[in-house]
Design an enzyme around this catalytic site. Sequence first.
Site, short mmCIF file in Angstrom:
data_model
loop_
_atom_site.label_atom_id
_atom_site.label_comp_id
_atom_site.label_asym_id
_atom_site.label_seq_id
_atom_site.Cartn_x
_atom_site.Cartn_y
_atom_site.Cartn_z
N CYS A 1 -5.09 7.81 -3.76
CA CYS A 1 -6.12 7.88 -4.78
C CYS A 1 -5.62 8.64 -6.01
O CYS A 1 -4.80 9.54 -5.90
CB CYS A 1 -7.36 8.59 -4.26
SG CYS A 1 -7.95 7.94 -2.71
N ARG B 1 0.33 4.29 -7.73
CA ARG B 1 0.11 5.01 -6.48
C ARG B 1 -0.51 4.11 -5.42
O ARG B 1 -0.58 4.48 -4.25
CB ARG B 1 -0.82 6.21 -6.73
CG ARG B 1 -0.19 7.25 -7.62
CD ARG B 1 -1.22 8.19 -8.19
NE ARG B 1 -1.78 9.08 -7.21
CZ ARG B 1 -1.52 10.37 -7.13
NH1 ARG B 1 -0.65 10.91 -7.94
NH2 ARG B 1 -2.08 11.12 -6.23
N TRP C 1 -7.98 4.55 -2.69
CA TRP C 1 -7.22 3.93 -1.60
C TRP C 1 -7.98 4.29 -0.34
O TRP C 1 -8.09 5.45 0.02
CB TRP C 1 -5.81 4.50 -1.58
CG TRP C 1 -4.87 3.88 -0.61
CD1 TRP C 1 -4.25 2.67 -0.72
CD2 TRP C 1 -4.39 4.47 0.60
NE1 TRP C 1 -3.44 2.47 0.35
CE2 TRP C 1 -3.50 3.54 1.18
CE3 TRP C 1 -4.64 5.67 1.27
CZ2 TRP C 1 -2.85 3.79 2.39
CZ3 TRP C 1 -3.99 5.91 2.46
CH2 TRP C 1 -3.11 4.97 3.01
N ASN D 1 -10.21 13.29 -4.26
CA ASN D 1 -9.07 12.90 -3.41
C ASN D 1 -9.07 13.84 -2.21
O ASN D 1 -9.36 15.02 -2.36
CB ASN D 1 -7.74 13.10 -4.15
CG ASN D 1 -7.50 12.02 -5.16
OD1 ASN D 1 -8.28 11.08 -5.28
ND2 ASN D 1 -6.42 12.17 -5.91
N GLY D 2 -8.67 13.33 -1.07
CA GLY D 2 -8.59 14.18 0.10
C GLY D 2 -9.60 13.73 1.14
O GLY D 2 -10.17 12.64 1.06
N GLU E 1 16.17 2.63 8.04
CA GLU E 1 15.74 2.55 6.65
C GLU E 1 15.77 1.11 6.14
O GLU E 1 14.87 0.66 5.45
CB GLU E 1 16.63 3.46 5.78
CG GLU E 1 16.39 3.39 4.28
CD GLU E 1 14.98 3.81 3.86
OE1 GLU E 1 14.22 4.34 4.69
OE2 GLU E 1 14.63 3.55 2.70
N LYS F 1 12.45 -0.76 4.71
CA LYS F 1 12.36 -1.37 3.38
C LYS F 1 11.88 -2.80 3.51
O LYS F 1 10.99 -3.24 2.80
CB LYS F 1 13.72 -1.39 2.67
CG LYS F 1 14.18 -0.18 1.93
CD LYS F 1 13.25 0.34 0.90
CE LYS F 1 12.46 1.42 1.43
NZ LYS F 1 12.21 2.61 1.59
N GLU G 1 8.15 -3.08 4.73
CA GLU G 1 7.08 -2.59 3.86
C GLU G 1 6.88 -3.47 2.64
O GLU G 1 5.76 -3.55 2.13
CB GLU G 1 7.24 -1.12 3.49
CG GLU G 1 8.40 -0.75 2.61
CD GLU G 1 8.52 0.77 2.42
OE1 GLU G 1 7.53 1.49 2.62
OE2 GLU G 1 9.61 1.23 2.06
N HIS H 1 18.95 -2.32 25.89
CA HIS H 1 17.96 -1.69 26.76
C HIS H 1 16.56 -2.19 26.45
O HIS H 1 15.59 -1.48 26.69
CB HIS H 1 18.04 -0.17 26.63
CG HIS H 1 19.36 0.38 27.08
ND1 HIS H 1 19.76 0.36 28.40
CD2 HIS H 1 20.39 0.91 26.38
CE1 HIS H 1 20.97 0.89 28.49
NE2 HIS H 1 21.38 1.21 27.29
N LYS I 1 2.12 5.39 -2.74
CA LYS I 1 3.40 6.04 -3.07
C LYS I 1 3.47 7.43 -2.46
O LYS I 1 4.43 7.79 -1.82
CB LYS I 1 3.56 6.13 -4.59
CG LYS I 1 4.84 6.84 -5.04
CD LYS I 1 6.05 6.03 -4.69
CE LYS I 1 7.34 6.74 -5.04
NZ LYS I 1 8.48 6.13 -4.35
#
Lengths: 599, 364
Positions: free
Chosen positions: A2, A27, A70, A96-97, A476, A480, A483, A499, A594
């Site tokens: 947010c 964001r 968000w 926010n929060g 990583e 990438k 996402e 395994h 973000k």
Amino acid sequence: MCGIIGYIGEQPARPRLVAGLEQLEYRGYDSAGIGLVDDGLSVFKQVGLVSGLDIPESTTQTCGIGHTRWSTHGKPTDANAHPHTDCSGRVAVVHNGIIGNYDELRTTLSDHEFTSETDTEVVAHLLEVELERTDDLREAVSAVVAQIEGSYALGVVAAGYDGIIAARRNSPLVVGHGSDGNFIASDVTPLLAHTRSVSYLEDGDIAQVTREGVTIWQDGKPIDRERHTIEWSPDAAEKGGYDHYMLKEIHEQPTALRQAIAGRINGIEEGVDLSDLSLSEEFLASIDEIQFVACGTSYHACLYAKQLIEEFADVRATVEFASEYSIGSGRDPERTLVVGVSQSGETADTLRALRMAHRVGIRTLGVTNTVGSTMARECDDALYIRAGPEIGVAATKTFASQIIVLAMFALTVAETRGELDVTAGRELRRNLQGLPGAVQGVLNQNEDIKAVAEAYADGEAFFFIGRRLGGPVSLEGALKLKEISYDHAEGFPAGELKHGPLALVTEETPVLAILTDGTRPEETQNNVKEVQARGAPVIAIAADGYRGGHDVEFEVPDLGLLEPLVANVYLQLFAYHVANSKGRAIDKPRNLAKSVTVE
Amino acid sequence: MIPVGNKPILESVLTTAIDAGVDSAVFVVGHARERIQSHFGDGDEWDIPIEYVVQKHRLGGAHALSQVESAVDGPFLTLHGDQLVERRLLDRLIERWTETNDPVMAAVQSTRPTEYGAVEIDGDAVRSVSPTPTADPPFLVNGGAYVFDERVFEAARNVTETADGDFGMATALQRLANKQALSAVRHQGPWQDLTYPWDLLSTNATLLHDHEDGDERSREGVHETAVIADDVALDEGVSVGPNATLLSGTSVGRNVRIGANATLSNCIVMDGGRIGNGAVLNDCILGESASVGPNVTVEGGSARVVVDDAIHRDVTLGGVVADGARLGGNVTLTPGTVVGQDVSAHSGTVLEGQIESGETVRRA
């Protein structure tokens, strides 16, 4: 996550708030809204883009607040979008929060009519109650935040009140001092077009923002907060000819890496100069363990760094997901260093872990890209990665910069502890200097990588394998890809494949293998044969001596323990081109933000 | 983006244009556009807005021009990104435009008239523009700098690519000339066309000589016993070892490492290059991330160089070592050697002529 913006001054507020919200779009958000006040209050909010807000151009109010949401509490709906108002329609709140005791508070407000499913709305109703007692909005906010548990950055306006009241606890908030008015915002990005002069609020602060100025209160008393001048230019965060911020940021890596090592590595003298590090040599020499805490891409950077620290500095290093962090027994707080790694320096999970460590007396070091961030201010010491603003939600350049700053940290700790193998240290320093050029060499092959990505984009799933330093890079690479392309992708230490995950490998699942120095490539080659036997196409990112016999091969130049980091740049471009060929919203992937400022 | 005087040529072109009064820029970029975009961004560093137009296929100058039609409004300067241009020439082109309000081109008296398209003028007016070279005095050729307005888009429409290397520009210009709407500014100053590697070296040396930065140079990363001439440019993060000597006309890019006792004279070393202890490099170009081992010798001086089947005699070129090439210890380059990208030459080999990209050179 947010975003909050607020403005009061001589100019109409609407265009400034809309522009501010557009600056906050990076964001990630699902709905947006604006509240404007003079003697009355008008609120405009809805699900969708900021540009879709239907606000009459004729609005002339010079005070207001805006928000990009968000979703956490409640679905993305028009009613759940901020600002939220009380029953009388006099007060508007952006937040926010997360308000932890929201259920309890709501039961005390049984005679109020709630129109949304959000935790924020209780704040509006609580303010309504307080404003029956006092006309002073600041006093009312102060009384309300005393009842709230959890995290908040709040912006409040009320009809007939000429000003904005802002409050912060565990969620970032800045005030901007402009020439024709004053601002509040959840980060500095939307302020840069208007002012470079900002003050960061601390937990417990309440700011009264008026046309004339800003007064900040802590525990009922006025307090001075230092004014900072923001150095980077607003346009440093624009796309500069690229289709996406992510692609721009991938291509900025050589520059970012040069900035990270500038002045810290001197080619002639032995040693690394991390003079911005203030942890004492005695302390670094005395520690038993370095614990890394981080999330997402930063977590992968820590996995890489952990191995460099153990190899060079001969001190135990562990990596924890920040959200899973607990001190654990058998540790001496005096002999432990906790290192938090976060691009934004505002990641709530990481901040929580660092605070937990701080409370038991462990010293903390923040490694971040953002000067003045909560992490940089709260930790005992901070190291900056100097990568410049990163806007794309998928972290790219900051991953490389985090690793090389942590590599220099490893050399510093090794030196301090008298553990440095001089030859190995010299080689790592040389490779650090050679890294920007090697990364440029990969970027120059963008077109080839694009062709390969498009050829394999329709795979059912993608697997990334590598050993040792190739392990974090595999994780990583998979992160990438998933996402931004929404494809199923997983990374494994190559030996783990047999395994379990091998059951998923088919002719339709491309496997990307890291075969470079620092990844025990001879052993990984056996795993490559395992997947080839199941018919999976193999894309090898390989150093000299490990090429031959793969469907596609990309070359990694000789760069010792940093070769896996060069390999990662291929994976970044691969992910980008797969996602782009599918038309994904690369800079703002669905459901992601973000800087994740909720736990 | 080839650096001359440690600045990409395009940046020098841009700053000259800004000095001449240009207030916004459009770059027509092709397949390697990322390098350009990452360097220039939105133009903040130069305080002007920069826009990018992508030319997907290399269909020539006229086609490139037609791509910017929607991005420009009113008169505009058109320049080549890889050709240095003098401020004086731009001033005169703009002055002429102000007088006539008709398109203007530069006509340059060339010392190499056999390589450029010929221009025929009558007073100030251009009579003909040919895509092919001239053999007749006064050797006027197209100088590659123009002031145009929207009329040029009409002229450039439907120009197909020609095989002469001029890419249709001559046709578009000839169409303007046919309408008596094109004048020329004659220019006699030094014309710095950078077609060949030796052009780069001499232009680099000239630029460095004109902008000596010896006085304010930081010696961070440079050993105290190293000797560095005033007309040498060092970029960020360069390290220079003990007793190394950097002589006139040398520019060194970012993150380059120069070993102890190395000697460089009249060289361009691009970003990320590594030069071993005791290497001696004269009149030499070292590409990005190229590395040269200890005691490599590039003796320099005058050479005979073959480029695209044409023989160039008596040019000053010690050698070119392209991006990513690696020369082992004691490798020797005969004057005029061109080593391709990513070539690996083993220790003690002696190289001459052209070495194709990606080759490995071993001792017999």
